[in-house]
Design a protein around this motif. Structure first.
Motif, PDB file in Angstrom:
ATOM      1  N   GLU A 233       0.885  -1.168   0.000  1.00  0.00           N
ATOM      2  CA  GLU A 233       0.000   0.000   0.000  1.00  0.00           C
ATOM      3  C   GLU A 233       0.915   1.208   0.000  1.00  0.00           C
ATOM      4  O   GLU A 233       1.398   1.642   1.035  1.00  0.00           O
ATOM      5  CB  GLU A 233      -0.923  -0.024   1.216  1.00  0.00           C
ATOM      6  CG  GLU A 233      -1.877  -1.218   1.197  1.00  0.00           C
ATOM      7  CD  GLU A 233      -2.729  -1.356   2.445  1.00  0.00           C
ATOM      8  OE1 GLU A 233      -2.707  -0.422   3.292  1.00  0.00           O
ATOM      9  OE2 GLU A 233      -3.403  -2.388   2.587  1.00  0.00           O
ATOM     10  N   GLY A 234       1.210   1.722  -1.194  1.00  0.00           N
ATOM     11  CA  GLY A 234       2.275   2.710  -1.329  1.00  0.00           C
ATOM     12  C   GLY A 234       3.598   1.993  -1.096  1.00  0.00           C
ATOM     13  O   GLY A 234       3.897   1.003  -1.747  1.00  0.00           O
ATOM     14  N   ARG A 235       4.367   2.480  -0.108  1.00  0.00           N
ATOM     15  CA  ARG A 235       5.642   1.815   0.225  1.00  0.00           C
ATOM     16  C   ARG A 235       5.477   0.847   1.393  1.00  0.00           C
ATOM     17  O   ARG A 235       6.400   0.117   1.730  1.00  0.00           O
ATOM     18  CB  ARG A 235       6.707   2.868   0.587  1.00  0.00           C
ATOM     19  CG  ARG A 235       6.916   3.907  -0.506  1.00  0.00           C
ATOM     20  CD  ARG A 235       8.113   4.792  -0.289  1.00  0.00           C
ATOM     21  NE  ARG A 235       8.329   5.199   1.089  1.00  0.00           N
ATOM     22  CZ  ARG A 235       9.318   6.014   1.474  1.00  0.00           C
ATOM     23  NH1 ARG A 235      10.169   6.491   0.576  1.00  0.00           N
ATOM     24  NH2 ARG A 235       9.466   6.354   2.731  1.00  0.00           N
ATOM     25  N   THR A 463      -8.060   0.442   0.534  1.00  0.00           N
ATOM     26  CA  THR A 463      -7.069   1.123  -0.304  1.00  0.00           C
ATOM     27  C   THR A 463      -7.784   1.871  -1.427  1.00  0.00           C
ATOM     28  O   THR A 463      -8.896   1.503  -1.815  1.00  0.00           O
ATOM     29  CB  THR A 463      -6.092   0.110  -0.923  1.00  0.00           C
ATOM     30  OG1 THR A 463      -6.836  -0.821  -1.721  1.00  0.00           O
ATOM     31  CG2 THR A 463      -5.321  -0.651   0.150  1.00  0.00           C
ATOM     32  N   PRO A 464      -7.166   2.921  -1.986  1.00  0.00           N
ATOM     33  CA  PRO A 464      -7.795   3.644  -3.107  1.00  0.00           C
ATOM     34  C   PRO A 464      -8.142   2.714  -4.273  1.00  0.00           C
ATOM     35  O   PRO A 464      -9.189   2.864  -4.894  1.00  0.00           O
ATOM     36  CB  PRO A 464      -6.707   4.653  -3.518  1.00  0.00           C
ATOM     37  CG  PRO A 464      -5.901   4.878  -2.280  1.00  0.00           C
ATOM     38  CD  PRO A 464      -5.905   3.567  -1.554  1.00  0.00           C
ATOM     39  N   PHE A 465      -7.269   1.748  -4.547  1.00  0.00           N
ATOM     40  CA  PHE A 465      -7.520   0.800  -5.643  1.00  0.00           C
ATOM     41  C   PHE A 465      -8.802   0.008  -5.407  1.00  0.00           C
ATOM     42  O   PHE A 465      -9.639  -0.123  -6.298  1.00  0.00           O
ATOM     43  CB  PHE A 465      -6.328  -0.158  -5.781  1.00  0.00           C
ATOM     44  CG  PHE A 465      -6.584  -1.317  -6.712  1.00  0.00           C
ATOM     45  CD1 PHE A 465      -6.600  -1.134  -8.088  1.00  0.00           C
ATOM     46  CD2 PHE A 465      -6.823  -2.603  -6.209  1.00  0.00           C
ATOM     47  CE1 PHE A 465      -6.837  -2.203  -8.954  1.00  0.00           C
ATOM     48  CE2 PHE A 465      -7.053  -3.670  -7.070  1.00  0.00           C
ATOM     49  CZ  PHE A 465      -7.065  -3.466  -8.438  1.00  0.00           C
ATOM     50  N   MET A 466      -8.970  -0.512  -4.175  1.00  0.00           N
ATOM     51  CA  MET A 466     -10.151  -1.326  -3.883  1.00  0.00           C
ATOM     52  C   MET A 466     -11.414  -0.471  -3.798  1.00  0.00           C
ATOM     53  O   MET A 466     -12.490  -0.908  -4.227  1.00  0.00           O
ATOM     54  CB  MET A 466      -9.939  -2.113  -2.586  1.00  0.00           C
ATOM     55  CG  MET A 466      -9.034  -3.317  -2.740  1.00  0.00           C
ATOM     56  SD  MET A 466      -9.607  -4.481  -4.018  1.00  0.00           S
ATOM     57  CE  MET A 466     -11.136  -5.077  -3.291  1.00  0.00           C
ATOM     58  N   ARG A 467     -11.297   0.736  -3.262  1.00  0.00           N
ATOM     59  CA  ARG A 467     -12.467   1.641  -3.214  1.00  0.00           C
ATOM     60  C   ARG A 467     -12.929   1.961  -4.639  1.00  0.00           C
ATOM     61  O   ARG A 467     -14.132   1.997  -4.931  1.00  0.00           O
ATOM     62  CB  ARG A 467     -12.128   2.916  -2.441  1.00  0.00           C
ATOM     63  CG  ARG A 467     -12.032   2.707  -0.935  1.00  0.00           C
ATOM     64  CD  ARG A 467     -12.120   4.022  -0.178  1.00  0.00           C
ATOM     65  NE  ARG A 467     -10.991   4.893  -0.467  1.00  0.00           N
ATOM     66  CZ  ARG A 467      -9.855   4.911   0.219  1.00  0.00           C
ATOM     67  NH1 ARG A 467      -9.698   4.083   1.252  1.00  0.00           N
ATOM     68  NH2 ARG A 467      -8.882   5.740  -0.090  1.00  0.00           N
ATOM     69  N   ASP A 468     -11.963   2.185  -5.526  1.00  0.00           N
ATOM     70  CA  ASP A 468     -12.276   2.473  -6.929  1.00  0.00           C
ATOM     71  C   ASP A 468     -12.934   1.264  -7.594  1.00  0.00           C
ATOM     72  O   ASP A 468     -13.891   1.408  -8.358  1.00  0.00           O
ATOM     73  CB  ASP A 468     -10.979   2.847  -7.659  1.00  0.00           C
ATOM     74  CG  ASP A 468     -11.228   3.220  -9.119  1.00  0.00           C
ATOM     75  OD1 ASP A 468     -12.040   4.125  -9.363  1.00  0.00           O
ATOM     76  OD2 ASP A 468     -10.616   2.598 -10.007  1.00  0.00           O
TER      77      ASP A 468
END
Length: 489
Positions: A233-235, A463-468
């Motif tokens: 998740e990022g770094r 995470t932004p990916f999963m929310r998207d």
């Protein structure tokens, strides 16, 4: 040194206790992490920020040293090596980069070109150690150089050629740092530690962004049948359970792609990580089930296209016999097709390198046709060729043909990966995206739902990916409802 190491491990043990984990030693495996409570699928077991990390170096795209983005970048005016996306990342990194910047600025242009990500990672390692020893950067039980010192280097197992390379790299690092108290032999040993302990930092779609050293995560051992998965998740490195892990069990992840045969996996692990795996899959090496699986994944198909049997070498070594129908494939026929595949693959690579995507995709499609005659339907090589075709077709925005190839890969993914594997989830997601682009909303909903069922376990839901992704599913449902209401009108 032993007193410091013991104190470091005691402090780490105390910190791990809060995560429901304990540090232990197992015969033949060394240090490992065991659970002190049950973990359930999707639950975070442990996470860690990198001790040091660097973005990948690319001739096409540079990346921010702070967040690894490729957008709005500006090169550091001091060293002309490092990039930042803005003042936020630059300020967060300044304590460490101030020293790195001074060191890199002393180099002439030619030497600066020799500064690879691995060299930078090592330079940052020693600079961070220096800043922590001076208390400029704080240390914690899970963030200190003693944990790096405790990592296994496998130096006695490394061949002479690699040792010479490490020595050359260590000399360059020493030249850059110009710190008299640094030992070149220690730097070389740390390069060996990087080789078997550093992790490739990937985005949510498993595209490599950089490399990081995570000393606590590195304690977790490998299995070709892992109970956990590492995602970023990022770094931040995050370990999640992908199945129920009972109290007292060892936390296990996979260091490599586990799709290959036992021999292929063993070779990859030995070459990269210098150990022989003894997981439940690997101990079956040479047994009938393992021989069959290897013949399916890496062997040849039956001459009868309607037969899905696997082939084994004949006793006279003149051909391969189908173990289902008994038909024999001539060795020379197989050699001829394999030679065509190799020749065409070299040409396809040249076309791709020169940027001729239309020619490259046509050649890969020819390779795929040849491999369908040569390989078992569940062959890894065939699957990889189809993935290459899929990637190029998506870049060419040929959505309909790309979807056809994506669907061909799904059954192989289902066979070679466990139910909750991020690559299987992402392949369903790719399928869903293509179906949606093409207006196949109902099919897209099914594919994206399958993707989410897997990825909510491997990636979590925040995470932004999963929310998207969850938002995309809602949009697809709304679109399907709208189409249905228009149809009824």
């Amino acid at each position: 040194m032993y007193v410091y190491e013991r104190k470091t491990m005691e402090e780490l043990q105390s910190a791990l206790k809060g995560n429901g984990l304990t540090l232990s030693n197992l015969p033949e495996k060394g240090r490992c992490l065991l659970t002190t409570r049950d973990f359930h699928p999707g639950e975070v077991i442990i996470s860690q920020e990198p001790y040091v990390c660097v973005p990948n170096k690319s001739p096409v795209d540079s990346r921010c040293d702070g967040c690894f983005t490729t957008s709005n970048l500006k090169k550091c005016s001091g060293c002309h090596v490092v990039w930042y996306c803005g003042s936020t990342c630059q300020k967060l990194d300044w304590k460490l980069h101030r020293l790195e910047c001074e060191a890199l600025s002393r180099l002439d242009k030619d030497r600066r070109k020799c500064v690879t990500p691995s060299i930078r990672l090592m330079v940052k390692l020693y600079l961070r150690r220096k800043l922590q020893s001076e208390k400029v950067i704080p240390t914690t039980a899970t963030d200190n150089y003693n944990l790096v010192e405790a990592l296994v280097s496998h130096m006695p197992d490394i061949d002479e050629k690699q040792l010479v390379l490490y020595a050359q790299m260590a000399n360059l690092v020493n030249f850059i740092l110009q710190q008299p108290d640094i030992n070149i032999k220690e730097i070389a040993e740390n390069f060996s530690k990087f080789a078997c302990n550093a992790h490739t930092i990937c985005d949510s779609e498993l595209i490599p962004l950089g490399t990081g050293l995570y000393p606590v995560i590195s304690i977790i051992n490998h299995s070709c049948l892992p109970n956990s998965v590492l995602v970023f998740e990022g770094r931040l490195a995050v370990i999640r359970a992908v199945q129920h892990i009972p109290q007292g069990a060892e936390v296990l992840i996979s260091y490599i792609d586990t799709t290959g045969s036992t021999m292929t996996r063993q070779k990859a692990l030995k070459e990269q990580y210098l150990f022989t795996c003894t997981c439940p899959r690997c101990i079956k090496l040479g047994q009938s089930d393992d021989i069959q699986e290897s013949a399916v994944l890496e062997g040849y198909r039956c001459k009868d296209e309607g037969c899905n049997g696997f082939l084994l070498r004949s006793s006279d070594d003149k051909g391969f016999i189908c173990q289902q129908c008994g038909r024999v494939r001539d060795k020379e026929e197989i050699r001829k097709i394999a030679s065509e595949v190799k020749s065409m693959s070299e040409k396809a690579l040249m076309s791709l390198s020169s940027g001729n995507q239309l020619e490259a995709v046509s050649m890969h499609q020819t390779i795929e046709k040849l491999q369908r005659k040569l390989c078992h339907p569940f062959s890894i090589s065939l699957m990889q060729t189809r993935e290459k075709v899929l990637k190029i077709l998506m870049e060419l925005q040929n959505w309909r043909e790309a979807l056809a190839y994506c669907k061909l890969t799904i059954p192989v993914y289902q066979r070679v990966y466990p139910g909750f594997h991020p690559l299987l989830g992402l392949q369903y997601y790719t399928c869903g995206k293509l179906e949606w682009f093409l207006g196949d909303t109902e099919d897209a909903i099914k594919s994206v739902t399958k993707a989410i069922d897997i990825l909510r376990i491997t990636h979590g839901t925040n995470t932004p990916f999963m929310r998207d992704l969850l938002m995309k599913l809602e949009e697809a449902h709304s679109e399907a409802s709208h189409k249905l209401s228009c149809k009824n009108e």
